[in-house]
Design a protein around this motif. Structure first.
Motif, PDB file in Angstrom:
ATOM      1  N   ILE A 137       0.825  -1.218   0.000  1.00 21.11           N
ATOM      2  CA  ILE A 137       0.000   0.000   0.000  1.00 21.11           C
ATOM      3  C   ILE A 137       0.862   1.273   0.000  1.00 21.11           C
ATOM      4  O   ILE A 137       0.471   2.306  -0.543  1.00 21.11           O
ATOM      5  N   TRP A 138       2.054   1.182   0.599  1.00 24.78           N
ATOM      6  CA  TRP A 138       2.932   2.357   0.647  1.00 24.78           C
ATOM      7  C   TRP A 138       3.382   2.757  -0.754  1.00 24.78           C
ATOM      8  O   TRP A 138       3.447   3.945  -1.088  1.00 24.78           O
ATOM      9  N   HIS A 139       3.673   1.776  -1.590  1.00 25.61           N
ATOM     10  CA  HIS A 139       4.060   2.079  -2.976  1.00 25.61           C
ATOM     11  C   HIS A 139       2.928   2.798  -3.712  1.00 25.61           C
ATOM     12  O   HIS A 139       3.172   3.702  -4.502  1.00 25.61           O
ATOM     13  N   VAL A 140       1.716   2.372  -3.444  1.00 26.12           N
ATOM     14  CA  VAL A 140       0.569   2.972  -4.132  1.00 26.12           C
ATOM     15  C   VAL A 140       0.377   4.428  -3.690  1.00 26.12           C
ATOM     16  O   VAL A 140       0.044   5.303  -4.490  1.00 26.12           O
ATOM     17  N   ILE A 141       0.631   4.656  -2.403  1.00 22.67           N
ATOM     18  CA  ILE A 141       0.475   6.032  -1.877  1.00 22.67           C
ATOM     19  C   ILE A 141       1.661   6.898  -2.306  1.00 22.67           C
ATOM     20  O   ILE A 141       1.497   8.007  -2.802  1.00 22.67           O
ATOM     21  N   HIS A 142       2.849   6.331  -2.108  1.00 23.23           N
ATOM     22  CA  HIS A 142       4.070   7.116  -2.309  1.00 23.23           C
ATOM     23  C   HIS A 142       4.516   7.054  -3.769  1.00 23.23           C
ATOM     24  O   HIS A 142       5.536   6.466  -4.107  1.00 23.23           O
ATOM     25  N   THR A 143       3.752   7.695  -4.634  1.00 26.43           N
ATOM     26  CA  THR A 143       4.087   7.690  -6.061  1.00 26.43           C
ATOM     27  C   THR A 143       5.094   8.810  -6.354  1.00 26.43           C
ATOM     28  O   THR A 143       5.414   9.603  -5.470  1.00 26.43           O
ATOM     29  N   ALA A 144       5.511   8.872  -7.606  1.00 21.34           N
ATOM     30  CA  ALA A 144       6.566   9.833  -7.968  1.00 21.34           C
ATOM     31  C   ALA A 144       6.172  11.280  -7.660  1.00 21.34           C
ATOM     32  O   ALA A 144       7.012  12.097  -7.330  1.00 21.34           O
ATOM     33  N   LEU A 145       4.882  11.582  -7.794  1.00 24.01           N
ATOM     34  CA  LEU A 145       4.471  12.985  -7.679  1.00 24.01           C
ATOM     35  C   LEU A 145       3.780  13.314  -6.356  1.00 24.01           C
ATOM     36  O   LEU A 145       3.327  14.446  -6.148  1.00 24.01           O
ATOM     37  N   TRP A 146       3.696  12.328  -5.456  1.00 25.51           N
ATOM     38  CA  TRP A 146       2.925  12.533  -4.220  1.00 25.51           C
ATOM     39  C   TRP A 146       3.502  13.667  -3.381  1.00 25.51           C
ATOM     40  O   TRP A 146       2.785  14.599  -2.991  1.00 25.51           O
ATOM     41  N   ASN A 147       4.792  13.598  -3.089  1.00 28.07           N
ATOM     42  CA  ASN A 147       5.377  14.614  -2.197  1.00 28.07           C
ATOM     43  C   ASN A 147       5.363  16.015  -2.799  1.00 28.07           C
ATOM     44  O   ASN A 147       4.973  16.965  -2.112  1.00 28.07           O
ATOM     45  N   PRO A 148       5.775  16.183  -4.063  1.00 26.58           N
ATOM     46  CA  PRO A 148       5.655  17.539  -4.628  1.00 26.58           C
ATOM     47  C   PRO A 148       4.221  18.058  -4.604  1.00 26.58           C
ATOM     48  O   PRO A 148       3.985  19.229  -4.343  1.00 26.58           O
ATOM     49  N   LEU A 149       3.260  17.151  -4.859  1.00 24.74           N
ATOM     50  CA  LEU A 149       1.853  17.574  -4.815  1.00 24.74           C
ATOM     51  C   LEU A 149       1.469  17.997  -3.406  1.00 24.74           C
ATOM     52  O   LEU A 149       0.776  19.003  -3.211  1.00 24.74           O
ATOM     53  N   ASN A 150       1.924  17.238  -2.412  1.00 24.61           N
ATOM     54  CA  ASN A 150       1.605  17.562  -1.017  1.00 24.61           C
ATOM     55  C   ASN A 150       2.096  18.962  -0.657  1.00 24.61           C
ATOM     56  O   ASN A 150       1.346  19.779  -0.125  1.00 24.61           O
ATOM     57  N   VAL A 151       3.360  19.209  -0.969  1.00 22.15           N
ATOM     58  CA  VAL A 151       3.950  20.504  -0.605  1.00 22.15           C
ATOM     59  C   VAL A 151       3.237  21.635  -1.350  1.00 22.15           C
ATOM     60  O   VAL A 151       2.849  22.650  -0.765  1.00 22.15           O
ATOM     61  N   HIS A 152       3.036  21.409  -2.633  1.00 19.86           N
ATOM     62  CA  HIS A 152       2.411  22.444  -3.455  1.00 19.86           C
ATOM     63  C   HIS A 152       1.005  22.750  -2.972  1.00 19.86           C
ATOM     64  O   HIS A 152       0.577  23.904  -2.902  1.00 19.86           O
ATOM     65  N   ARG A 153       0.284  21.696  -2.596  1.00 23.00           N
ATOM     66  CA  ARG A 153      -1.109  21.906  -2.182  1.00 23.00           C
ATOM     67  C   ARG A 153      -1.217  22.567  -0.812  1.00 23.00           C
ATOM     68  O   ARG A 153      -2.125  23.362  -0.583  1.00 23.00           O
ATOM     69  N   ILE A 154      -0.310  22.221   0.096  1.00 21.98           N
ATOM     70  CA  ILE A 154      -0.362  22.880   1.414  1.00 21.98           C
ATOM     71  C   ILE A 154      -0.172  24.381   1.233  1.00 21.98           C
ATOM     72  O   ILE A 154      -0.969  25.191   1.721  1.00 21.98           O
ATOM     73  N   LEU A 155       0.879  24.735   0.488  1.00 25.07           N
ATOM     74  CA  LEU A 155       1.159  26.159   0.283  1.00 25.07           C
ATOM     75  C   LEU A 155       0.006  26.834  -0.469  1.00 25.07           C
ATOM     76  O   LEU A 155      -0.415  27.931  -0.119  1.00 25.07           O
ATOM     77  N   GLY A 156      -0.490  26.136  -1.486  1.00 21.46           N
ATOM     78  CA  GLY A 156      -1.587  26.688  -2.291  1.00 21.46           C
ATOM     79  C   GLY A 156      -2.832  26.906  -1.445  1.00 21.46           C
ATOM     80  O   GLY A 156      -3.478  27.958  -1.530  1.00 21.46           O
ATOM     81  N   ASN A 157      -3.164  25.930  -0.611  1.00 24.96           N
ATOM     82  CA  ASN A 157      -4.351  26.058   0.241  1.00 24.96           C
ATOM     83  C   ASN A 157      -4.226  27.243   1.186  1.00 24.96           C
ATOM     84  O   ASN A 157      -5.174  27.991   1.408  1.00 24.96           O
ATOM     85  N   MET A 158      -3.016  27.399   1.738  1.00 26.81           N
ATOM     86  CA  MET A 158      -2.811  28.493   2.687  1.00 26.81           C
ATOM     87  C   MET A 158      -2.960  29.840   1.993  1.00 26.81           C
ATOM     88  O   MET A 158      -3.606  30.754   2.521  1.00 26.81           O
ATOM     89  N   ALA A 159      -2.352  29.940   0.824  1.00 26.93           N
ATOM     90  CA  ALA A 159      -2.438  31.201   0.090  1.00 26.93           C
ATOM     91  C   ALA A 159      -3.900  31.483  -0.284  1.00 26.93           C
ATOM     92  O   ALA A 159      -4.391  32.608  -0.143  1.00 26.93           O
ATOM     93  N   PHE A 160      -4.585  30.448  -0.731  1.00 30.82           N
ATOM     94  CA  PHE A 160      -5.987  30.578  -1.124  1.00 30.82           C
ATOM     95  C   PHE A 160      -6.852  30.970   0.081  1.00 30.82           C
ATOM     96  O   PHE A 160      -7.676  31.892   0.003  1.00 30.82           O
ATOM     97  N   GLY A 161      -6.642  30.274   1.201  1.00 28.78           N
ATOM     98  CA  GLY A 161      -7.412  30.573   2.417  1.00 28.78           C
ATOM     99  C   GLY A 161      -7.202  32.016   2.838  1.00 28.78           C
ATOM    100  O   GLY A 161      -8.156  32.722   3.185  1.00 28.78           O
ATOM    101  N   GLY A 162      -5.949  32.470   2.796  1.00 32.73           N
ATOM    102  CA  GLY A 162      -5.648  33.859   3.152  1.00 32.73           C
ATOM    103  C   GLY A 162      -6.387  34.819   2.240  1.00 32.73           C
ATOM    104  O   GLY A 162      -6.954  35.820   2.690  1.00 32.73           O
ATOM    105  N   GLY A 163      -6.393  34.470   0.953  1.00 35.40           N
ATOM    106  CA  GLY A 163      -7.064  35.316  -0.036  1.00 35.40           C
ATOM    107  C   GLY A 163      -8.555  35.416   0.236  1.00 35.40           C
ATOM    108  O   GLY A 163      -9.144  36.506   0.184  1.00 35.40           O
ATOM    109  N   VAL A 164      -9.174  34.280   0.541  1.00 37.82           N
ATOM    110  CA  VAL A 164     -10.633  34.282   0.758  1.00 37.82           C
ATOM    111  C   VAL A 164     -10.980  35.087   2.012  1.00 37.82           C
ATOM    112  O   VAL A 164     -11.923  35.896   2.003  1.00 37.82           O
ATOM    113  N   VAL A 165     -10.220  34.882   3.091  1.00 40.70           N
ATOM    114  CA  VAL A 165     -10.511  35.641   4.316  1.00 40.70           C
ATOM    115  C   VAL A 165     -10.269  37.131   4.076  1.00 40.70           C
ATOM    116  O   VAL A 165     -11.034  37.982   4.550  1.00 40.70           O
TER     117      VAL A 165
END
Lengths: 345, 637
Positions: free
Chosen positions: B253-281
């Motif tokens: 199951i770890w291989h299925v979760i930990h794909t080539a793009l998982w970590n970059p997507l995680n980092v990008h989405r955390i930052l993106g969500n924060m920026a977006f949340g700040g914008g909406v507020v």
């Protein structure tokens, strides 16, 4: 401060006069040339000088009690940018890009004139004066705008809607995504992992660093590395393959791609677009060697669906050259332009 | 005393229960993981002959096949049941709305955590109260949005089940344990959020406040893990791993979760969500500011907008760098995927994206310049704004120059070939890296000006400090521009690496200059207070523009990321055989994104309106001394 601004003003006046002179053909248009290869930086530097010049000019005029209204500063600066892009930069910039640049410049002018309340008030004043129409002249202008503006908008709308027989714009995909693998002369090559068999060091092993160190120092073969002359009859290994690639290039490719590899060969201007310019950083410089191998082998007819509008007449060279010859000619193209093939590690 | 001890005990128990809830999904998932591990043993017992091995498409390891192959779908009601409408568009809408709200409700608690922490550690009691009230306001906004997120999540699952049953069946067969953990964590998230919100008044002081703050940490840990799990599904769809070429699950199951793009997507989405949340507020605060009838309200919402904008921008600044990392990983994973994105079919969408990024930074700078207007003494900076505009716009123009130019054949001929000697150079990554770094460095400079707007440094070395800062910024610009030019003279893979010193230069400006400015402005002479509320209406429209650009860009990037799979449900594993397995035109995609943005903003206005119903009661409660009264603006920044 005054001295700096005076210099700025001088630059602004001289620059403006030169530009107007070149546009009107009073001054020879090559007085200040945009030099190929340095044009991108030159253009930004010129714009920076103009901004400094205009700032100096504005300062000096204010110091002499001849304040130039902020409203007209904004409008004229924007008009200047549009004219600069249209008449200064050559070859002409397509309208779509000029429209983008023009819009951004308009936003920039707005940001500048409204950055603080005082400036914003100054900028708005002529508009408010006309809307308030306290004087006879302003009243007249208000009526004039009332009539002219709807006519202008109507004219633009009509122009936008009227059927035209112009050529449609094309969103050409210059570098379509390649397939994962390609079959040439019966052998399958995986584009992600294949290597040019002639990009080798003296031991005969694939070595990009070694070959990179032996290419010409500048594009278009201007500066050859010492002791790295492919046309030396004693040259061996990589340099020998470059020479062989060159021979193939001049027997087959240079008619279109040109002897400087800049896409301006003998037959080039029979085509639209002209063949690819390998000396441009946007072509082979940013592609993997295997991408070039695929494109050369399959030619224009082998472009994938994505490669709209498939405007390439390059023959599928696999029908005329061997695999080895294709790899060698690619080797030569990189050597001659001074670029390195893209790698991912 | 006994009451306080009881409260403490209750709080510790509540915190313990929450941690238990957090661990529960992991505990529950253990048997399912164990089943996954036991299954091969069971197969083994039946006889070695029945054991079939497969090779992981990404990790290249061998594993025992425990799943069914990816279904080969056909266009028909069995695999693609449909209404008389394009199913893909319906799914697009449901997915996008869920993602908007999901991002918002994941980001806001992080802000709350930060602001509540600032309130707790601030020594100034009045300031502490203001921060606490602000954090409370934030979480109140997100609470209604949280319910909507859950509803939209349900709609999304039903849309998948009813319109793409074969695909969803396959995906859920692979991610079965992950999906269960996800659902259980959602329960834990909900429980924690409600206790966090409703316990605000009860746990407002002393040790209980720290317990309350700890809850926000737990809330955010759960939220982040939830997002990571959801990211694993899209990561798998783009760059599958843990399955063989036929799409059969290989038991890891770890291989299925930990794909080539998982970590970059995680980092990008955390930052993106924060920026977006700040914008909406920030947009919420701007809307309230513009609708305010009293100076007091205007001051409060001006301050709120500023804090939300600052938090959002703090995450916006590293966002392009995370984006570069993601793209680099995409190229490393599949060259053709990278070229489709940045040089081929989807390249024009990236130009639109660059334009949106530019708008974000331009809006931020414009807001800061407007904000200088509410400080006495900031006039000395305002006259230089035109030079910052020039720098920003030059960076912006280079950043948005397309490599693939839209033109008529006549223009193409006049240009003398596909490559323009100016535009061709601006159109490649080396110049664009320079462009975006100039933009970000200028934004940092604007922030520095803002932070010292109404202050005059009193340290003995202030003159030297100012010269040093000026030289530092000057050198930073020179270094960034020089590296952008130098990039044309070196191999492409080394050129990609040049982004590292460019980014390092930009971040050096950010950290060193902020730190130095902070030291220089310690005990500085104030030319006057910040007059909160006395800011132009244009600044508030800039905040609304910021939020709208965030929303539009999120929609755009989501579309790009999804459509790069072209005609695959799961890249190179499961083919999309529905009639909609083609890439939409740029125009259609732009209209669809705009529709999604419009729908989100209309619906979030409803959420804001609901929030305002509660706020209307606040003054009455405030008079009675109940927390939640109208806060006073802060005097500093």
């Amino acid at each position: 401060m005054k001295a700096i601004m005076s210099v700025g003003a001088l630059i602004g006046v001289v620059g403006l006069l030169l530009l107007v002179g070149m546009i009107l053909d009073i001054v020879p248009s090559n007085t200040v040339r945009l030099v190929e290869g340095y044009m991108p930086v030159q253009m930004l530097l010129e714009l920076a000088l103009f901004v400094a010049g205009f700032a100096g000019l504005s300062y000096m005029m204010t110091a002499m009690g001849m304040t130039f209204p902020r409203f007209w500063q904004g409008i004229l600066f924007w008009a200047f940018i549009l004219l600069y892009l249209k008449f200064r930069v050559y070859p002409p910039i397509p309208f779509s890009v000029r429209a983008m640049y023009g819009t951004v410049s308009l936003v920039a002018v707005f940001m500048w004139v409204s950055a603080n309340e005082e400036d914003w008030k100054k900028f708005k004043q002529p508009i408010m004066n006309i809307l308030d129409a306290q004087t006879g002249m302003n009243k007249l202008l208000r009526y004039a705008y009332l009539i002219v503006l709807p006519i202008l908008i109507g004219g633009f709308s009509y122009n936008a809607m009227v059927p035209k027989s112009e050529e449609p714009i094309e969103l050409r995909t210059v570098h379509p995504a390649p397939p994962a693998s390609t079959k040439v002369h019966g052998k399958t090559y995986t584009l992600q992992t294949s290597q040019n068999p002639y990009r080798v060091n003296p031991e005969g092993k694939y070595d990009q660093e070694y070959t990179n160190a032996n290419i010409v120092e500048q594009g278009m073969g201007r500066l050859m590395k010492p002791n790295a002359n492919p046309w030396d009859k004693d040259a061996q290994g990589y340099l020998k393959y470059v020479r062989e690639g060159g021979e193939i290039f001049f027997q087959n490719c240079h008619f279109c791609h040109g002897d400087n590899l800049n896409g301006r060969g003998l037959h080039a201007f029979a085509f639209n677009p002209i063949p690819a310019n390998f000396t441009d950083p946007g072509t082979i410089a940013q592609l993997q060697e295997t991408f070039i191998f695929w494109r050369v082998s399959k030619g224009g007819i082998g472009l994938p669906n994505e490669g709209f509008p498939w405007a390439s007449v390059m023959p599928p060279w696999e029908q005329h050259l061997t695999v080895d010859e294709i790899w060698k000619v690619i080797l030569f193209e990189y050597w001659h332009t001074g670029y390195y093939p893209r790698t991912w590690d | 005393m006994g009451l306080v001890a009881g409260k403490k005990l209750f709080s510790i128990m509540a915190l313990g229960a929450m941690i238990g809830l957090l661990l529960l999904p992991i505990a529950v998932s253990l048997p399912s993981l164990a089943i996954g591990a036991d299954a091969p043993d069971a197969v083994k017992k039946e006889g070695e002959a029945k054991v079939e091995k497969g090779r992981d498409v990404y990790y290249k390891t061998e594993g025992i096949v425990v799943g069914a192959p990816a279904p080969k779908t056909t266009d028909g009601p069995r695999d693609y049941p449909r209404y008389n409408f394009e199913s893909r568009v319906l799914l697009w809408f449901a997915n996008q709305q869920h993602l908007y709200y999901g991002s918002f409700v994941l980001a806001v608690p992080i802000f709350c955590m930060v602001i509540e922490f600032m309130g707790v550690v601030t020594k100034d009691k009045a300031m502490a109260k203001r921060y606490d009230q602000l954090a409370y306001d934030f979480i109140k906004i997100s609470l209604t949005a949280y319910s909507l997120t859950a509803i939209l999540g349900g709609i999304l699952i039903f849309t998948f089940l009813t319109l793409y049953p074969a695909f969803f069946g396959y995906l859920s067969s692979i991610f079965r344990p992950v999906m269960h953990i996800y659902a259980l964590m959602f329960v834990a998230e909900s429980g924690t959020l409600y206790i966090y919100y409703y316990g605000w008044d009860k746990m407002k002081e002393g040790f209980l406040k720290w317990i309350h703050l700890s809850m926000s940490v737990i809330l955010n840990v759960i939220g982040t893990l939830l997002m990571f799990l959801a990211n694993s599904w899209i990561g798998f769809m783009m760059s599958p791993a843990g399955v063989d070429e036929q799409g059969r699950y290989l038991g890891n199951i770890w291989h299925v979760i930990h794909t080539a793009l998982w970590n970059p997507l995680n980092v990008h989405r955390i930052l993106g969500n924060m920026a977006f949340g700040g914008g909406v507020v920030a947009a919420y605060a701007a809307y309230k500011f513009l609708a305010s009838k009293t100076d007091e309200d205007r001051a409060h919402y001006d301050w709120m907008g500023y804090i939300a904008m600052a938090l959002g921008v703090a995450f916006l600044i590293p966002l392009p760098f995370a984006g570069y990392w993601l793209m680099r990983e995409v190229y490393a994973y599949r060259q053709q995927m990278g070229i489709t994105l940045m040089g081929g079919l989807l390249a024009w969408l990236f130009i639109i994206q660059a334009t949106m990024i530019g708008i974000l930074f331009l809006s931020t700078n414009y807001y800061l310049w407007q904000a200088l207007g509410r400080m006495r003494g900031a006039e000395k900076y305002q006259r230089y704004i035109k030079y910052l505009v020039f720098l920003l716009v030059c960076g912006f123009l280079v950043f948005i120059t397309p490599h693939t130019i839209v033109m008529t054949p006549a223009e193409l001929k006049a240009m003398g070939g596909q490559q323009h000697p100016v535009l061709g150079n601006y159109g490649v990554m080396s110049a664009k890296n320079g462009g975006i770094n100039v933009i970000i460095t200028t934004t940092v400079l604007s922030f520095v000006w803002y932070m010292r707007g109404n202050k005059v440094s009193t340290v003995s070395w202030s003159k030297f400090g100012n010269i040093f800062m000026g030289v530092f910024f000057g050198c930073a610009y020179l270094n960034i521009i020089w590296l952008a030019i130098y990039g044309y003279y070196i191999p492409a893979n080394v050129r990609v690496g040049l982004s590292v010193p460019q980014v390092a230069t930009t971040l050096s400006c950010l950290f060193f200059m902020f730190a130095l400015n902070g030291v220089m402005m310690k005990g500085a002479k104030q030319m006057g207070p910040i007059e909160w509320g006395k800011i132009s209406a244009r600044s508030q429209y800039a905040l609304i523009m910021l939020a709208t650009a965030f929303t539009w860009m999120m929609g755009l990037m989501g579309y790009i990321r999804s459509s790069v799979r072209l005609f695959w449900h799961v890249n190179e594993i499961m083919r999309d055989n529905s009639p909609w397995a083609y890439t939409h035109t740029v125009g259609f995609a732009a209209n669809m994104i705009s529709f999604n943005v419009l729908f989100f903003w209309v619906s979030i206005l409803f959420v804001f309106w609901l929030g305002s119903l509660g706020i209307k009661k606040a003054p009455v409660e405030a008079k009675a001394g109940v927390p939640g009264g109208a806060p006073q603006p802060a005097g500093g920044h």
